[in-house]
Design an enzyme around this catalytic site. Structure first.
Site, PDB file in Angstrom:
ATOM      1  N   LYS A  15      64.712  34.511  46.330  1.00 30.34           N
ATOM      2  CA  LYS A  15      63.385  35.220  46.157  1.00 30.34           C
ATOM      3  C   LYS A  15      62.606  34.231  47.160  1.00 30.34           C
ATOM      4  O   LYS A  15      62.577  33.211  47.109  1.00 30.34           O
ATOM      5  CB  LYS A  15      62.921  35.162  44.697  1.00 30.34           C
ATOM      6  N   HIS A 180      63.506  25.873  32.314  1.00 30.42           N
ATOM      7  CA  HIS A 180      62.274  26.592  32.458  1.00 30.42           C
ATOM      8  C   HIS A 180      61.232  25.499  32.338  1.00 30.42           C
ATOM      9  O   HIS A 180      60.187  25.838  31.946  1.00 30.42           O
ATOM     10  CB  HIS A 180      62.181  27.781  31.195  1.00 30.42           C
ATOM     11  N   HIS A 205      59.145  30.889  26.066  1.00 34.53           N
ATOM     12  CA  HIS A 205      59.420  31.506  27.247  1.00 34.53           C
ATOM     13  C   HIS A 205      60.742  32.573  27.053  1.00 34.53           C
ATOM     14  O   HIS A 205      61.991  32.105  26.528  1.00 34.53           O
ATOM     15  CB  HIS A 205      60.216  30.343  28.249  1.00 34.53           C
ATOM     16  N   LEU A 206      60.428  33.797  26.697  1.00 37.79           N
ATOM     17  CA  LEU A 206      61.393  34.852  26.244  1.00 37.79           C
ATOM     18  C   LEU A 206      61.635  35.741  27.564  1.00 37.79           C
ATOM     19  O   LEU A 206      60.877  36.713  27.792  1.00 37.79           O
ATOM     20  CB  LEU A 206      60.672  35.346  25.200  1.00 37.79           C
ATOM     21  N   GLY A 207      62.796  35.591  28.190  1.00 38.34           N
ATOM     22  CA  GLY A 207      62.980  36.520  29.299  1.00 38.34           C
ATOM     23  C   GLY A 207      64.368  36.642  29.263  1.00 38.34           C
ATOM     24  O   GLY A 207      65.030  36.763  28.134  1.00 38.34           O
ATOM     25  N   GLY A 209      66.561  35.020  30.285  1.00 37.04           N
ATOM     26  CA  GLY A 209      66.826  33.444  29.536  1.00 37.04           C
ATOM     27  C   GLY A 209      66.013  33.144  28.632  1.00 37.04           C
ATOM     28  O   GLY A 209      64.869  33.841  28.847  1.00 37.04           O
ATOM     29  N   ASP A 280      69.107  44.315  28.522  1.00 31.10           N
ATOM     30  CA  ASP A 280      67.620  44.276  28.886  1.00 31.10           C
ATOM     31  C   ASP A 280      66.766  44.686  27.820  1.00 31.10           C
ATOM     32  O   ASP A 280      67.273  45.764  27.033  1.00 31.10           O
ATOM     33  CB  ASP A 280      67.406  45.399  29.939  1.00 31.10           C
ATOM     34  N   ARG A 282      64.144  45.927  26.934  1.00 30.55           N
ATOM     35  CA  ARG A 282      63.665  47.393  26.981  1.00 30.55           C
ATOM     36  C   ARG A 282      64.483  48.317  26.589  1.00 30.55           C
ATOM     37  O   ARG A 282      64.264  49.280  25.464  1.00 30.55           O
ATOM     38  CB  ARG A 282      63.107  47.812  28.322  1.00 30.55           C
ATOM     39  N   GLU A 381      56.083  30.369  38.072  1.00 32.47           N
ATOM     40  CA  GLU A 381      56.770  29.209  38.641  1.00 32.47           C
ATOM     41  C   GLU A 381      56.631  28.901  40.044  1.00 32.47           C
ATOM     42  O   GLU A 381      56.413  27.694  40.426  1.00 32.47           O
ATOM     43  CB  GLU A 381      58.318  29.411  38.012  1.00 32.47           C
TER      44      GLU A 381
HETATM   45  P1  AMP Z   1      62.574  37.557  32.998  1.00 32.80           P
HETATM   46  O1  AMP Z   1      63.938  36.751  32.888  1.00 32.80           O
HETATM   47  O2  AMP Z   1      61.400  36.781  32.604  1.00 32.80           O
HETATM   48  O3  AMP Z   1      62.539  38.227  34.210  1.00 32.80           O
HETATM   49  O4  AMP Z   1      62.567  38.665  31.918  1.00 32.80           O
HETATM   50  C1  AMP Z   1      63.487  39.635  31.956  1.00 32.80           C
HETATM   51  C2  AMP Z   1      63.382  40.370  30.627  1.00 32.80           C
HETATM   52  O5  AMP Z   1      61.991  41.021  30.259  1.00 32.80           O
HETATM   53  C3  AMP Z   1      64.212  41.782  30.483  1.00 32.80           C
HETATM   54  O6  AMP Z   1      64.947  41.629  29.060  1.00 32.80           O
HETATM   55  C4  AMP Z   1      63.348  42.907  30.339  1.00 32.80           C
HETATM   56  O7  AMP Z   1      63.809  43.865  29.496  1.00 32.80           O
HETATM   57  C5  AMP Z   1      62.154  42.183  29.915  1.00 32.80           C
HETATM   58  N1  AMP Z   1      60.961  42.997  30.432  1.00 32.80           N
HETATM   59  C6  AMP Z   1      60.493  42.938  31.758  1.00 32.80           C
HETATM   60  N2  AMP Z   1      59.560  43.728  31.921  1.00 32.80           N
HETATM   61  C7  AMP Z   1      59.180  44.319  30.783  1.00 32.80           C
HETATM   62  C8  AMP Z   1      58.282  45.407  30.274  1.00 32.80           C
HETATM   63  N3  AMP Z   1      57.319  45.838  31.323  1.00 32.80           N
HETATM   64  N4  AMP Z   1      58.465  45.935  28.868  1.00 32.80           N
HETATM   65  C9  AMP Z   1      59.309  45.199  28.123  1.00 32.80           C
HETATM   66  N5  AMP Z   1      60.326  44.252  28.760  1.00 32.80           N
HETATM   67  C10 AMP Z   1      60.027  43.777  29.961  1.00 32.80           C
END
Ligand code: AMP
Length: 394
Positions: A15, A180, A205-207, A209, A280, A282, A381
Site C-alpha cells: 500500500k 495497532h 480498533h475494530l477491523g 484485526g 467480512d 458486512r 495510520e
Molecule cells: P479494516 O481491517 O480496518 O480495513 O476493516 C475491515 C472490516 O471492516 C471488514 O470486516 C469490513 O466488513 C468492515 N467494513 C469496512 N467498510 C465497511 C462498511 N462500509 N460498512 C460496514 N463494515 C465495513
C-alpha cells in the site's frame, strides 16, 4: 515543501500514499495498492487526490518491480522529478523492546529492525520488503521505520509480563507487545483535540484485526493483543483469547502439525468460524439482520468479548471518560456500536441514535447527558507514519 512517500508492505501486497508537507500542513497527493505480488493476476491501483481511481493488471514478480512501477506512476502524475521525494516512511509490524518510537533507518539499526520482525510468526519478514526494495532503487533517500508496537511500550511491567518462566521473557522476549499502536495513538490524539478533559480513554480498533487499548493521559497502559496478533477480542478470521492448552490439545489429539494449527488460529477462526464462513462483518451483519442463527451467535460472542475488555479496562484505568470506535467495523457499523453501547448502559452511556448512523467521519455519538462520552474517529495510520517521517528527517 517536502514530499513523503508512505509504504505498508505485506507478503504479497504494497500500500502506498504520497503526502506533501508545508511546515506542519499536510496534503494527500496520491494513494494506491499493489496486490498479488509474486502471484498470477497481480494488479496495481493509483488514485490522485480528487481524481478517479485507476487499476491496472500488470506483472509484479516482486516488491522491487512493484515499487519501480509505483514510482513511475508518481513521476507520470504527481512528481516532476524523483528528487522531489524527500523521505520514505515504512510501517513495521514489530519494534520489539528496542524501538519505543519511530526511527530513521541506518546501517547500524537495520539488523535490529529485521530481528524485531522475526518476533512475528510467518509473515514478519514481509514488512522488510519495502525497505529492501527502496534501498536498491533509491539508496540515498532517508527512510524511517514506524512500529505498530511502539505506542504500547509505555505499558507497565504488570500489564506486559506473562506469568511464564522468567527466561521466556528475559532470554526469548516473550511478553505482551500489543499492536495497532499507530491507530490507537492517532485516534486518542484526535480525541484530545476535541475533548481535552478526557484523561481515561478506551480505544476500540475494530477491523478485520481488532484490539482494545486502555489509554491514560495519552499513554497506553494495557492492550488486548499480546505477543502476536491472535489474542484479545474475536477478529475476522483470528480466534482471540483462548486457553493456552487448546492448540497443544488439538495437535496432540487430532494429529495436526504446528503449521496447520497456526493456519487454523489465524485464518479459520473468529467471525468466519462462528458465522459459518463469513469473515467480512458486512456479510455477518446482513445475515444477522435477516435472522440467521449463526450470525447471531458470531455477533454475541464478538460483542461479549468487547464489553469484557471494556469492563476490564475501566477497572485498570479507575474509570473512563471516553470510548472511541475506529477501523473498518468501528467506523462503519452503527448496529455493532449500538449493541455494544446498550450493554454499557450501566455506565450511564446514552447513545444519540441519529449521530450513531454517521459513517466514516469523526462524530460524538453519545448524548450530551451521557456520563461517558462515545466517539467515532476514523483512523489514519499512514498520516502518522508521514508525520513521523517528516519530523525525523526535517
Ligand atoms: P479494516 O481491517 O480496518 O480495513 O476493516 C475491515 C472490516 O471492516 C471488514 O470486516 C469490513 O466488513 C468492515 N467494513 C469496512 N467498510 C465497511 C462498511 N462500509 N460498512 C460496514 N463494515 C465495513
Amino acid at each position: 515543501m517536502k514530499k513523503i512517500l508512505v509504504l505498508n508492505s505485506g507478503s504479497s501486497s504494497l500500500k502506498y500514499r504520497l503526502f506533501s508537507f508545508n511546515n506542519n500542513e499536510h496534503t494527500l497527493l496520491a494513494k494506491g495498492l499493489a496486490e498479488r505480488i509474486g502471484l498470477d493476476g497481480s494488479t496495481l491501483s493509483f488514485q490522485q487526490t480528487g481524481q478517479e481511481k485507476q487499476k491496472f493488471s500488470i506483472d509484479l514478480p516482486n516488491h522491487e518491480v512493484t515499487l519501480k512501477e509505483i514510482l513511475n506512476l508518481l513521476l507520470k502524475n504527481v512528481l516532476s522529478s524523483i528528487d522531489e521525494l524527500s523521505a520514505v516512511g515504512h510501517r513495521l509490524g514489530h519494534g520489539g523492546e528496542t524501538f519505543k518510537s519511530s526511527t530513521i533507518i541506518t546501517k547500524d539499526n537495520i539488523s535490529q529492525i529485521r530481528e524485531a520482525q522475526n518476533l512475528l510468526p510467518l509473515h514478519g519478514k514481509a514488512f522488510m520488503h519495502g525497505i529492501e526494495a527502496m534501498q536498491k532503487l533509491l539508496p540515498n533517500i532517508p527512510q524511517v521505520a514506524v512500529f505498530d508496537t511502539a505506542f504500547h511500550q509505555t505499558m507497565p511491567e504488570k500489564a506486559y509480563l506473562y506469568a511464564l518462566p522468567m527466561e521466556q521473557y528475559t532470554k526469548h522476549h516473550i511478553r505482551r507487545y500489543g499492536f495497532h499502536g499507530t491507530s490507537h495513538y492517532f485516534v486518542s490524539r484526535e480525541l484530545q483535540k476535541i475533548m481535552p478533559s478526557a484523561h481515561k480513554i478506551i480505544s476500540c480498533h475494530l477491523g478485520s484485526g481488532g484490539s482494545i487499548t486502555a489509554i491514560k493521559d495519552g499513554k497506553s497502559i494495557d492492550t488486548s493483543l499480546g505477543f502476536t496478533g491472535t489474542g484479545g477480542i474475536v477478529m475476522g478470521t483470528r480466534c482471540g483469547d483462548i486457553d493456552a492448552f487448546v492448540p497443544l490439545h488439538i495437535m496432540q489429539t487430532q494429529n495436526k502439525t504446528s503449521e496447520e494449527v497456526h493456519l487454523m488460529l489465524n485464518k479459520e477462526c473468529g467471525l468466519y468460524a462462528l458465522s459459518g464462513g463469513y469473515s467480512d462483518s458486512r456479510d455477518v451483519e446482513d445475515r444477522y439482520i435477516a435472522g440467521d442463527k449463526m450470525a447471531h451467535t458470531a455477533y454475541d460472542v464478538y460483542i461479549h468479548g468487547i464489553i469484557k475488555y471494556i469492563g476490564a479496562y475501566i477497572a485498570v484505568l479507575g474509570g473512563v471518560d471516553a470510548i472511541i470506535f475506529t477501523a473498518g467495523i468501528g467506523e462503519n457499523s452503527p448496529l455493532l456500536r449500538q449493541k455494544i453501547c446498550e450493554q454499557l448502559s450501566y455506565l450511564g452511556i446514552k447513545l444519540d441514535e441519529k449521530n450513531n448512523q454517521l459513517r466514516g467521519q469523526t462524530a460524538e455519538i453519545s448524548t450530551p447527558d451521557s456520563k461517558v462520552k462515545v466517539f467515532v474517529i476514523p483512523t489514519d495510520e499512514e498520516l502518522v507514519i508521514a508525520e513521523d517521517t517528516y519530523r525525523l528527517t526535517a
